[in-house]
Motif scaffolding. Structure first.
Motif, PDB file in Angstrom:
ATOM      1  N   GLY A  59       0.823  -1.208   0.000  1.00  0.00           N
ATOM      2  CA  GLY A  59       0.000   0.000   0.000  1.00  0.00           C
ATOM      3  C   GLY A  59       0.852   1.251   0.000  1.00  0.00           C
ATOM      4  N   ALA A  60       0.364   2.291   0.655  1.00  0.00           N
ATOM      5  CA  ALA A  60       1.024   3.597   0.614  1.00  0.00           C
ATOM      6  C   ALA A  60       2.446   3.545   1.170  1.00  0.00           C
ATOM      7  N   ILE A  61       2.671   2.787   2.231  1.00  0.00           N
ATOM      8  CA  ILE A  61       4.014   2.695   2.820  1.00  0.00           C
ATOM      9  C   ILE A  61       4.996   2.124   1.797  1.00  0.00           C
ATOM     10  N   GLU A  62       4.596   1.069   1.109  1.00  0.00           N
ATOM     11  CA  GLU A  62       5.467   0.437   0.118  1.00  0.00           C
ATOM     12  C   GLU A  62       5.678   1.353  -1.091  1.00  0.00           C
ATOM     13  N   LEU A  63       4.653   2.069  -1.500  1.00  0.00           N
ATOM     14  CA  LEU A  63       4.795   3.003  -2.625  1.00  0.00           C
ATOM     15  C   LEU A  63       5.824   4.088  -2.302  1.00  0.00           C
ATOM     16  N   GLY A  64       5.751   4.624  -1.082  1.00  0.00           N
ATOM     17  CA  GLY A  64       6.701   5.662  -0.688  1.00  0.00           C
ATOM     18  C   GLY A  64       8.130   5.150  -0.632  1.00  0.00           C
ATOM     19  N   ILE A  65       8.302   3.952  -0.090  1.00  0.00           N
ATOM     20  CA  ILE A  65       9.644   3.375   0.020  1.00  0.00           C
ATOM     21  C   ILE A  65      10.227   3.066  -1.357  1.00  0.00           C
ATOM     22  N   LEU A  66       9.449   2.466  -2.219  1.00  0.00           N
ATOM     23  CA  LEU A  66       9.967   2.074  -3.543  1.00  0.00           C
ATOM     24  C   LEU A  66      10.168   3.279  -4.455  1.00  0.00           C
ATOM     25  N   ALA A  67       9.385   4.339  -4.249  1.00  0.00           N
ATOM     26  CA  ALA A  67       9.632   5.576  -4.998  1.00  0.00           C
ATOM     27  C   ALA A  67      11.012   6.119  -4.647  1.00  0.00           C
ATOM     28  N   ASP A  68      11.367   6.048  -3.358  1.00  0.00           N
ATOM     29  CA  ASP A  68      12.688   6.504  -2.930  1.00  0.00           C
ATOM     30  C   ASP A  68      13.781   5.556  -3.427  1.00  0.00           C
ATOM     31  N   TRP A  69      13.539   4.264  -3.341  1.00  0.00           N
ATOM     32  CA  TRP A  69      14.523   3.262  -3.746  1.00  0.00           C
ATOM     33  C   TRP A  69      14.894   3.403  -5.223  1.00  0.00           C
ATOM     34  N   PHE A  70      13.892   3.572  -6.079  1.00  0.00           N
ATOM     35  CA  PHE A  70      14.139   3.702  -7.511  1.00  0.00           C
ATOM     36  C   PHE A  70      14.400   5.153  -7.932  1.00  0.00           C
ATOM     37  N   ASN A  71      14.304   6.089  -6.978  1.00  0.00           N
ATOM     38  CA  ASN A  71      14.437   7.520  -7.261  1.00  0.00           C
ATOM     39  C   ASN A  71      13.511   7.924  -8.410  1.00  0.00           C
ATOM     40  N   VAL A  72      12.228   7.652  -8.226  1.00  0.00           N
ATOM     41  CA  VAL A  72      11.238   7.919  -9.259  1.00  0.00           C
ATOM     42  C   VAL A  72       9.986   8.495  -8.587  1.00  0.00           C
ATOM     43  N   ARG A  73       9.230   9.270  -9.333  1.00  0.00           N
ATOM     44  CA  ARG A  73       7.930   9.735  -8.846  1.00  0.00           C
ATOM     45  C   ARG A  73       6.873   8.717  -9.270  1.00  0.00           C
ATOM     46  N   ILE A  74       6.145   8.189  -8.310  1.00  0.00           N
ATOM     47  CA  ILE A  74       5.061   7.272  -8.615  1.00  0.00           C
ATOM     48  C   ILE A  74       3.750   8.058  -8.552  1.00  0.00           C
ATOM     49  N   VAL A  75       3.104   8.192  -9.682  1.00  0.00           N
ATOM     50  CA  VAL A  75       1.791   8.839  -9.741  1.00  0.00           C
ATOM     51  C   VAL A  75       0.755   7.727  -9.686  1.00  0.00           C
ATOM     52  N   CYS A  76      -0.019   7.690  -8.617  1.00  0.00           N
ATOM     53  CA  CYS A  76      -1.009   6.639  -8.427  1.00  0.00           C
ATOM     54  C   CYS A  76      -2.399   7.257  -8.601  1.00  0.00           C
ATOM     55  N   ILE A  77      -3.173   6.728  -9.558  1.00  0.00           N
ATOM     56  CA  ILE A  77      -4.506   7.252  -9.838  1.00  0.00           C
ATOM     57  C   ILE A  77      -5.542   6.363  -9.166  1.00  0.00           C
ATOM     58  N   ASP A  78      -6.298   6.940  -8.236  1.00  0.00           N
ATOM     59  CA  ASP A  78      -7.387   6.233  -7.566  1.00  0.00           C
ATOM     60  C   ASP A  78      -8.626   6.338  -8.460  1.00  0.00           C
ATOM     61  N   ILE A  79      -9.045   5.219  -9.050  1.00  0.00           N
ATOM     62  CA  ILE A  79     -10.130   5.248 -10.025  1.00  0.00           C
ATOM     63  C   ILE A  79     -11.436   5.741  -9.408  1.00  0.00           C
ATOM     64  N   GLU A  80     -11.748   5.295  -8.198  1.00  0.00           N
ATOM     65  CA  GLU A  80     -13.041   5.666  -7.600  1.00  0.00           C
ATOM     66  C   GLU A  80     -13.174   7.177  -7.416  1.00  0.00           C
ATOM     67  N   SER A  81     -12.122   7.813  -6.885  1.00  0.00           N
ATOM     68  CA  SER A  81     -12.183   9.250  -6.616  1.00  0.00           C
ATOM     69  C   SER A  81     -11.676  10.095  -7.778  1.00  0.00           C
ATOM     70  N   GLY A  82     -10.855   9.498  -8.661  1.00  0.00           N
ATOM     71  CA  GLY A  82     -10.234  10.262  -9.736  1.00  0.00           C
ATOM     72  C   GLY A  82      -9.023  11.054  -9.279  1.00  0.00           C
ATOM     73  N   ASN A  83      -8.599  10.865  -8.021  1.00  0.00           N
ATOM     74  CA  ASN A  83      -7.479  11.631  -7.478  1.00  0.00           C
ATOM     75  C   ASN A  83      -6.135  11.086  -7.970  1.00  0.00           C
ATOM     76  N   PHE A  84      -5.179  12.016  -8.190  1.00  0.00           N
ATOM     77  CA  PHE A  84      -3.799  11.663  -8.504  1.00  0.00           C
ATOM     78  C   PHE A  84      -2.989  11.795  -7.213  1.00  0.00           C
TER      79      PHE A  84
END
Length: 332
Positions: free
Chosen positions: A195-220
């Motif tokens: 979930g969010a914890i893993e997304l934050g860690i792996l974004a740092d590990w790969f030095n990349v911005r992860i844009v996650c789109i929540d389909i239900e809300s439409g939020n980025f």
């Protein structure tokens, strides 16, 4: 600059950079906006603004900027379309943009076409094996089959564990929702969802911005190490219980995934086009009920076959029984 566009068929709110947007590109975007009309053979015949509405001059040169047409932030524009009729060369008027063949789209492949790049942005389905978050990131970073060899999910789960063990202050029991050692043992299991914890860690590990789109809300939702200023970004799609990834390809196909591009430069001149296309694809998926409400959806425990309601029900059942294998109960 935010503008509200209205036509006889619909409404669309768009965001633009008024300092660089060319008027000809603005007209092209309106023409391709499926929220305003469905027939791409139609052209923009009239744009009106103000109250009472007054027509905007649609003539332009190659270098005409949007702000030269006195269009301002917050304006509501009334758009009218008309069908471009074939005429002889001698009597044919200049149109805002030559007619172009609409790219083919398929009902079985969620995708949208990015006109400025001449490529498709395609939803790439990731196997539903409880490692979809890790596998989506691998697909984007290292290629379509990388989660089977280059960066398998168990390696990325270990990356998460190493981060948590190195920084007990940042990843405290409170943040993790359970004792740190228990969380580390849990996330290493192939049945455990990230979930969010893993997304934050792996974004740092790969030095990349992860844009996650929540389909239900439409939020980025963006995950990145802001201190490191990553140079690349990837886009994941979150349905409520599953992660998929977006890939770009010149061919609309389920087979040709090896030539996908799923990682883009943050300085890419088409970054905004890619994100806008992602938003259009999100709307498509919403219309097809692609998202799952995690409060009310029903799941079946694959260990004892109990039917549970929502994420809370599944979590409580897991705590009481130790069962971790769940599958969604589809509506009949």
């Amino acid at each position: 600059m935010r503008l509200k566009l209205k036509s006889s068929n619909g409404v669309s709110t768009i965001t633009l950079d008024e300092s660089t947007k060319l008027f000809k590109d603005f007209l092209a975007d309106i023409r391709e906006n499926i929220d305003l009309h469905q027939d791409i053979s139609e052209v923009v015949s009239s744009i009106k603004s103000g109250f009472p509405p007054k027509p905007i001059d649609l003539t332009y040169t190659v270098d005409t900027k949007l702000d030269e047409k006195n269009i301002k932030d917050g304006d509501q524009l009334l758009i009218e379309f008309s069908t471009l009729k074939r005429k002889s060369i001698s009597e044919a008027p200049l149109s805002p943009r030559p007619l172009e063949k609409k790219p083919d789209l398929r009902d079985d492949i969620p995708a949208t076409y990015i006109e400025s790049i001449k490529k498709y942005l395609i939803l790439r389905n990731i196997p539903d094996d409880n490692s979809c978050l890790f596998n989506s990131i691998s697909y984007a970073i290292s290629g379509s089959d990388s989660y089977n060899n280059v960066s398998p999910p168990e390696e990325l789960r270990n990356v998460v564990v190493n981060y948590i063990e190195k920084d007990p202050e940042l990843y405290s029991d409170l943040i993790l929702g359970r004792p740190r050692n228990e969380y580390c043992e849990w996330i290493k299991k192939k049945e455990s969802w990230g979930g969010a914890i893993e997304l934050g860690i792996l974004a740092d590990w790969f030095n990349v911005r992860i844009v996650c789109i929540d389909i239900e809300s439409g939020n980025f939702i963006r995950f990145e190490n802001e201190k490191e200023s990553p140079g690349k970004f990837i886009i994941l799609i979150y349905s409520g219980i599953h992660y998929d990834v977006l890939g770009m390809n010149s061919e609309l196909s389920l087979e040709n995934k090896s030539s996908d591009v799923a990682q883009w430069s943050i300085e890419d001149p088409h970054e905004e086009d890619i994100l806008t296309a992602s938003q259009k694809l999100c709307k498509q998926l919403q219309s097809k009920d692609y998202s799952t409400n995690t409060t009310t959806f029903r799941v079946r425990c694959l260990d004892c076959y109990s039917i549970l309601v929502g994420e809370m029900g599944a979590s409580k059942h897991a705590e009481e029984t130790g069962h971790l294998n769940f599958g969604e109960v589809k509506k009949s």
